[in-house]
Each structure stands twice: as structure tokens, then as C-alpha cells.
Design a protein around this motif. Structure first.
Motif, PDB file in Angstrom:
ATOM      1  N   ALA A   1       0.820  -1.218   0.000  1.00  0.00           N
ATOM      2  CA  ALA A   1       0.000   0.000   0.000  1.00  0.00           C
ATOM      3  C   ALA A   1       0.850   1.264   0.000  1.00  0.00           C
ATOM      4  O   ALA A   1       0.377   2.326  -0.409  1.00  0.00           O
ATOM      5  N   ASN A   2       2.106   1.161   0.427  1.00  0.00           N
ATOM      6  CA  ASN A   2       3.005   2.318   0.363  1.00  0.00           C
ATOM      7  C   ASN A   2       3.168   2.826  -1.059  1.00  0.00           C
ATOM      8  O   ASN A   2       3.483   3.999  -1.266  1.00  0.00           O
ATOM      9  N   TYR A   3       2.994   1.957  -2.030  1.00  0.00           N
ATOM     10  CA  TYR A   3       3.294   2.281  -3.419  1.00  0.00           C
ATOM     11  C   TYR A   3       2.057   2.372  -4.306  1.00  0.00           C
ATOM     12  O   TYR A   3       2.189   2.443  -5.526  1.00  0.00           O
ATOM     13  N   ALA A   4       0.882   2.400  -3.721  1.00  0.00           N
ATOM     14  CA  ALA A   4      -0.348   2.434  -4.515  1.00  0.00           C
ATOM     15  C   ALA A   4      -0.408   3.677  -5.404  1.00  0.00           C
ATOM     16  O   ALA A   4      -0.697   3.587  -6.601  1.00  0.00           O
ATOM     17  N   ALA A   5      -0.133   4.835  -4.848  1.00  0.00           N
ATOM     18  CA  ALA A   5      -0.199   6.072  -5.642  1.00  0.00           C
ATOM     19  C   ALA A   5       0.900   6.097  -6.702  1.00  0.00           C
ATOM     20  O   ALA A   5       0.661   6.538  -7.839  1.00  0.00           O
ATOM     21  N   THR A   6       2.080   5.610  -6.348  1.00  0.00           N
ATOM     22  CA  THR A   6       3.178   5.558  -7.318  1.00  0.00           C
ATOM     23  C   THR A   6       2.788   4.691  -8.510  1.00  0.00           C
ATOM     24  O   THR A   6       2.974   5.081  -9.669  1.00  0.00           O
ATOM     25  N   ARG A   7       2.251   3.507  -8.228  1.00  0.00           N
ATOM     26  CA  ARG A   7       1.853   2.595  -9.312  1.00  0.00           C
ATOM     27  C   ARG A   7       0.754   3.214 -10.171  1.00  0.00           C
ATOM     28  O   ARG A   7       0.776   3.102 -11.396  1.00  0.00           O
ATOM     29  N   ALA A   8      -0.205   3.864  -9.528  1.00  0.00           N
ATOM     30  CA  ALA A   8      -1.306   4.483 -10.282  1.00  0.00           C
ATOM     31  C   ALA A   8      -0.784   5.603 -11.170  1.00  0.00           C
ATOM     32  O   ALA A   8      -1.148   5.696 -12.348  1.00  0.00           O
ATOM     33  N   PHE A   9       0.079   6.434 -10.631  1.00  0.00           N
ATOM     34  CA  PHE A   9       0.624   7.547 -11.395  1.00  0.00           C
ATOM     35  C   PHE A   9       1.409   7.049 -12.604  1.00  0.00           C
ATOM     36  O   PHE A   9       1.221   7.515 -13.722  1.00  0.00           O
ATOM     37  N   GLU A  10       2.294   6.106 -12.361  1.00  0.00           N
ATOM     38  CA  GLU A  10       3.130   5.593 -13.446  1.00  0.00           C
ATOM     39  C   GLU A  10       2.304   4.905 -14.519  1.00  0.00           C
ATOM     40  O   GLU A  10       2.611   5.006 -15.707  1.00  0.00           O
ATOM     41  N   ALA A  11       1.235   4.227 -14.120  1.00  0.00           N
ATOM     42  CA  ALA A  11       0.404   3.503 -15.088  1.00  0.00           C
ATOM     43  C   ALA A  11      -0.378   4.450 -15.995  1.00  0.00           C
ATOM     44  O   ALA A  11      -0.599   4.144 -17.168  1.00  0.00           O
ATOM     45  N   VAL A  12      -0.783   5.587 -15.457  1.00  0.00           N
ATOM     46  CA  VAL A  12      -1.697   6.442 -16.207  1.00  0.00           C
ATOM     47  C   VAL A  12      -1.100   7.791 -16.593  1.00  0.00           C
ATOM     48  O   VAL A  12      -1.378   8.305 -17.675  1.00  0.00           O
ATOM     49  N   HIS A  13      -0.289   8.361 -15.740  1.00  0.00           N
ATOM     50  CA  HIS A  13       0.063   9.769 -15.909  1.00  0.00           C
ATOM     51  C   HIS A  13       1.520  10.067 -16.241  1.00  0.00           C
ATOM     52  O   HIS A  13       1.845  11.195 -16.561  1.00  0.00           O
ATOM     53  N   GLY A  14       2.403   9.122 -16.098  1.00  0.00           N
ATOM     54  CA  GLY A  14       3.787   9.469 -16.376  1.00  0.00           C
ATOM     55  C   GLY A  14       4.754   8.426 -15.890  1.00  0.00           C
ATOM     56  O   GLY A  14       4.387   7.289 -15.632  1.00  0.00           O
ATOM     57  N   ASN A  15       5.971   8.840 -15.736  1.00  0.00           N
ATOM     58  CA  ASN A  15       7.010   7.906 -15.338  1.00  0.00           C
ATOM     59  C   ASN A  15       7.472   8.189 -13.912  1.00  0.00           C
ATOM     60  O   ASN A  15       7.071   9.185 -13.300  1.00  0.00           O
ATOM     61  N   GLU A  16       8.344   7.350 -13.413  1.00  0.00           N
ATOM     62  CA  GLU A  16       8.810   7.458 -12.033  1.00  0.00           C
ATOM     63  C   GLU A  16       9.574   8.752 -11.782  1.00  0.00           C
ATOM     64  O   GLU A  16       9.417   9.391 -10.733  1.00  0.00           O
ATOM     65  N   GLU A  17      10.372   9.180 -12.735  1.00  0.00           N
ATOM     66  CA  GLU A  17      11.147  10.416 -12.569  1.00  0.00           C
ATOM     67  C   GLU A  17      10.217  11.619 -12.398  1.00  0.00           C
ATOM     68  O   GLU A  17      10.420  12.462 -11.515  1.00  0.00           O
ATOM     69  N   GLU A  18       9.190  11.701 -13.236  1.00  0.00           N
ATOM     70  CA  GLU A  18       8.230  12.803 -13.131  1.00  0.00           C
ATOM     71  C   GLU A  18       7.504  12.754 -11.786  1.00  0.00           C
ATOM     72  O   GLU A  18       7.276  13.790 -11.151  1.00  0.00           O
ATOM     73  N   TRP A  19       7.150  11.568 -11.353  1.00  0.00           N
ATOM     74  CA  TRP A  19       6.482  11.369 -10.065  1.00  0.00           C
ATOM     75  C   TRP A  19       7.322  11.964  -8.929  1.00  0.00           C
ATOM     76  O   TRP A  19       6.824  12.750  -8.124  1.00  0.00           O
ATOM     77  N   HIS A  20       8.584  11.625  -8.896  1.00  0.00           N
ATOM     78  CA  HIS A  20       9.448  12.116  -7.828  1.00  0.00           C
ATOM     79  C   HIS A  20       9.673  13.625  -7.914  1.00  0.00           C
ATOM     80  O   HIS A  20       9.759  14.304  -6.886  1.00  0.00           O
ATOM     81  N   GLU A  21       9.741  14.148  -9.118  1.00  0.00           N
ATOM     82  CA  GLU A  21       9.873  15.602  -9.286  1.00  0.00           C
ATOM     83  C   GLU A  21       8.645  16.330  -8.747  1.00  0.00           C
ATOM     84  O   GLU A  21       8.762  17.337  -8.046  1.00  0.00           O
ATOM     85  N   LEU A  22       7.468  15.809  -9.067  1.00  0.00           N
ATOM     86  CA  LEU A  22       6.231  16.439  -8.593  1.00  0.00           C
ATOM     87  C   LEU A  22       6.111  16.363  -7.075  1.00  0.00           C
ATOM     88  O   LEU A  22       5.652  17.315  -6.433  1.00  0.00           O
ATOM     89  N   LEU A  23       6.515  15.255  -6.499  1.00  0.00           N
ATOM     90  CA  LEU A  23       6.407  15.103  -5.049  1.00  0.00           C
ATOM     91  C   LEU A  23       7.400  15.973  -4.305  1.00  0.00           C
ATOM     92  O   LEU A  23       7.100  16.467  -3.214  1.00  0.00           O
ATOM     93  N   SER A  24       8.568  16.155  -4.851  1.00  0.00           N
ATOM     94  CA  SER A  24       9.588  16.916  -4.137  1.00  0.00           C
ATOM     95  C   SER A  24       9.311  18.424  -4.165  1.00  0.00           C
ATOM     96  O   SER A  24       9.782  19.150  -3.301  1.00  0.00           O
ATOM     97  N   ALA A  25       8.534  18.894  -5.122  1.00  0.00           N
ATOM     98  CA  ALA A  25       8.206  20.314  -5.203  1.00  0.00           C
ATOM     99  C   ALA A  25       7.315  20.704  -4.022  1.00  0.00           C
ATOM    100  O   ALA A  25       6.267  20.105  -3.791  1.00  0.00           O
ATOM    101  N   ARG A  26       7.766  21.662  -3.244  1.00  0.00           N
ATOM    102  CA  ARG A  26       7.007  22.212  -2.111  1.00  0.00           C
ATOM    103  C   ARG A  26       6.604  21.153  -1.088  1.00  0.00           C
ATOM    104  O   ARG A  26       5.569  21.288  -0.443  1.00  0.00           O
ATOM    105  N   HIS A  27       7.377  20.135  -0.924  1.00  0.00           N
ATOM    106  CA  HIS A  27       7.039  19.111   0.060  1.00  0.00           C
ATOM    107  C   HIS A  27       8.029  19.180   1.215  1.00  0.00           C
ATOM    108  O   HIS A  27       9.232  19.132   0.996  1.00  0.00           O
ATOM    109  N   PRO A  28       7.530  19.303   2.438  1.00  0.00           N
ATOM    110  CA  PRO A  28       8.453  19.369   3.577  1.00  0.00           C
ATOM    111  C   PRO A  28       9.206  18.053   3.751  1.00  0.00           C
ATOM    112  O   PRO A  28       8.704  16.977   3.410  1.00  0.00           O
ATOM    113  N   ALA A  29      10.402  18.170   4.268  1.00  0.00           N
ATOM    114  CA  ALA A  29      11.222  16.982   4.505  1.00  0.00           C
ATOM    115  C   ALA A  29      10.597  16.141   5.613  1.00  0.00           C
ATOM    116  O   ALA A  29       9.973  16.662   6.540  1.00  0.00           O
ATOM    117  N   ALA A  30      10.766  14.847   5.496  1.00  0.00           N
ATOM    118  CA  ALA A  30      10.271  13.929   6.524  1.00  0.00           C
ATOM    119  C   ALA A  30      11.068  14.138   7.811  1.00  0.00           C
ATOM    120  O   ALA A  30      12.232  14.538   7.774  1.00  0.00           O
TER     121      ALA A  30
END
Length: 185
Positions: free
Chosen positions: A127-156
């Protein structure tokens, strides 16, 4: 109750928890939860999937506490860093009500129905990867996913919140988590 803080980068709490509840209702078993959640997210816009993941991360980070880790340690008979990530995901998969109970008192997990061994199902890596899998399947690739997530996201957070204590000290575990200790010690 978890309070809502408005942010265009996060999926609204009610929408997030509705997706979690829907995936849980569609899943016949714990392993299916991640697949059902991925399916639900594939029908969402790119921005909604990113907003879901950001909300998921914020809720996941809120569980990054020593007392929650201790609960995972008791339930799992140990709990590595990676296992604790999966455990927190499993708590989110339980839904809003149970999540909020765990935030208030991780020992509330002792009150879940079923046998104590069934609590081990809370360690939900997929379940940690559900959104990643959905994004990659429909909207783009893994690199784009990580770029979108890192924008304006506070550090853990670097360290869990709260007081660190010895999870191998049975008396301390009984004092802090009496319900879970009664089940697992």
C-alpha cells in the motif's frame, strides 16, 4: 479528530479517507487493499494522485512516533525501520477512525477485533506504493512522479517524535502499552 489545514497541495482529508474506506470495502483481504487503492487512484487526475500521496505522507509522518513504533515492535515481534514504514501504512489502511485512535493512543490497537496474530497484517508494504503505481500507469514515469512530489514538500522528520525508550524492557512496554503487552508479552 484530525483537523484539516487548507492546502492546494494536499487532498482534502474527507476525500482522502473516502478513498481509503472505498479501497478497504472493495478488498476481500489485506493484500488486496493496495490493489484496490491503486485501481481507485488510476481513475483520478494527475494532480489528485499527487495530492493523495502528499496527504498520505503527511498522515504517515504524523505516526512517526516512538510510542507507535513500540506498538509495531510488540505486534511484529520486532520492527525494523522498513517494517515501521509498512506498519504506519497499515494503520492508515484501517481508516480514519482507527487512525485517529492510534494517534491518541497506540495501545488502542489491542482493541481491534480478531486474533492477536491478525494484527501482523498491519505491516502493509504494497500500500506504500499504490499512488506511485497508479501515477506511473496512467500519468507518467517514475522520474516525473518524484519531481512532482519533491516540489514544495516538507522533509520527513529525521527522528521519531516523543520519548525514546527501550522496546526490549518488558516492564516499560507493559507500563506504556498495557493492552498490547498483555497480548504479545
Amino acid at each position: 479528530m484530525t483537523t484539516e489545514s487548507p492546502s492546494p497541495d494536499l487532498l482534502p482529508l474527507d476525500a482522502f479517507w473516502a478513498l481509503i474506506a472505498d479501497a478497504g470495502a472493495r478488498a476481500a483481504s489485506e493484500p488486496e487493499f493496495a490493489d484496490r487503492l491503486t485501481e481507485l487512484l488510476t481513475g483520478r487526475s494527475r494532480d489528485e494522485v499527487v495530492a493523495f500521496e502528499r496527504r498520505f505522507t503527511a498522515l504517515h509522518d504524523a505516526l512517526y512516533r516512538w510510542d507507535v513504533w513500540a506498538a509495531g515492535y510488540l505486534i511484529g515481534g520486532g520492527c525494523s525501520d522498513d517494517a515501521f514504514i509498512d506498519f504506519r501504512t497499515g494503520v492508515i489502511a484501517l481508516g480514519r477512525d482507527r487512525y485517529e485512535r492510534v494517534l491518541a493512543s497506540p495501545d488502542s490497537l489491542a482493541g481491534l477485533p480478531g486474533e492477536p496474530e491478525e494484527l501482523e497484517d498491519l505491516f502493509d508494504e504494497a500500500a506504500n506504493y499504490a499512488a506511485t503505481r497508479a501515477f506511473e500507469a496512467v500519468h507518467g514515469n517514475e522520474e516525473e512522479w518524484h519531481e512532482l512530489l519533491s516540489a514544495r514538500h516538507p522533509a520527513a522528520p529525521h527522528e521519531p517524535v516523543g520519548e525514546d525508550f527501550d522496546f526490549d524492557d518488558d516492564e516499560e512496554m507493559r507500563r506504556r502499552l498495557p493492552g498490547l503487552a498483555a497480548l504479545f508479552l
